[in-house]
Design a protein around this motif. Structure first.
Motif, PDB file in Angstrom:
ATOM      1  N   CYS A 159       0.860  -1.180   0.000  1.00  0.00           N
ATOM      2  CA  CYS A 159       0.000   0.000   0.000  1.00  0.00           C
ATOM      3  C   CYS A 159       0.902   1.238   0.000  1.00  0.00           C
ATOM      4  O   CYS A 159       1.807   1.358   0.825  1.00  0.00           O
ATOM      5  N   CYS A 198       0.363   3.419   3.325  1.00  0.00           N
ATOM      6  CA  CYS A 198       0.993   2.845   4.523  1.00  0.00           C
ATOM      7  C   CYS A 198       2.478   2.557   4.288  1.00  0.00           C
ATOM      8  O   CYS A 198       3.208   2.235   5.231  1.00  0.00           O
ATOM      9  N   CYS A 242      -0.804  -2.874   3.938  1.00  0.00           N
ATOM     10  CA  CYS A 242      -1.826  -1.905   4.342  1.00  0.00           C
ATOM     11  C   CYS A 242      -2.373  -2.230   5.730  1.00  0.00           C
ATOM     12  O   CYS A 242      -2.745  -3.362   6.026  1.00  0.00           O
ATOM     13  N   GLU A 243      -2.402  -1.203   6.565  1.00  0.00           N
ATOM     14  CA  GLU A 243      -2.872  -1.415   7.932  1.00  0.00           C
ATOM     15  C   GLU A 243      -4.393  -1.443   8.010  1.00  0.00           C
ATOM     16  O   GLU A 243      -4.970  -1.927   8.984  1.00  0.00           O
TER      17      GLU A 243
END
Ligand SMILES: [Zn+2]
Length: 151
Positions: free
Chosen positions: A76, A79, A83-84
């Protein structure tokens, strides 16, 4: 730039240098004419068969990915890593894209052209007669422009 195109460009450049050289140097390179024509033939074939090799490579990748259920981190850009926020942290790897079509076409044309001009130069300085010139041109899939035969 893909290997196949780089290779073709390298041979083109070499032949272009030969063509622009002094006659005694052209005569020297002409001693290996069959080697150079083979290089050209192989390189043209490598370009023409590139898409086939590319497909084969993709199929092998797909097979590996499917069989081993390969997943890679879902990168991502926000991020700056996995991806968080997304649930999907891992995904199937993306396949390579064949973007070289235009490049291949251009490089093929350049290769055939530089071979042709090298052969014409050889003809003009008397290393090849008309018959031999036609045979070599035939080998690389081109015909002789009669206009180029005027010395
Ligand atoms: Zn994210």
């Amino acid at each position: 730039m893909i290997y196949t195109v780089e290779r073709a460009n390298l041979i083109s450049e070499q032949l272009r240098k030969f063509t622009d050289s002094y006659a005694h140097m052209v005569a020297g390179q002409f001693a290996n004419i069959d080697f150079w024509i083979d290089e050209v033939i192989n390189s043209v074939r490598a370009i023409d068969e590139h898409s086939m090799r590319f497909e084969k490579m993709c199929e092998a990748q797909i097979k590996w990915i499917e069989e081993k259920e390969v997943r890679v981190p879902n990168y991502c850009h926000i991020c700056n890593g996995i991806c968080e926020l997304s649930e999907q942290h891992y995904k199937k790897p993306e396949l390579p894209k064949n973007r070289s079509k235009g490049e291949k076409k251009e490089s093929r044309k350049k290769l055939v052209d530089s071979t042709y001009y090298f052969l014409i130069r050889c003809f003009k300085i008397g290393l090849l007669n008309e018959e031999e010139l036609k045979i070599y041109c035939n080998k690389i899939g081109i015909s002789v422009d009669l206009y180029d035969l005027k010395k």
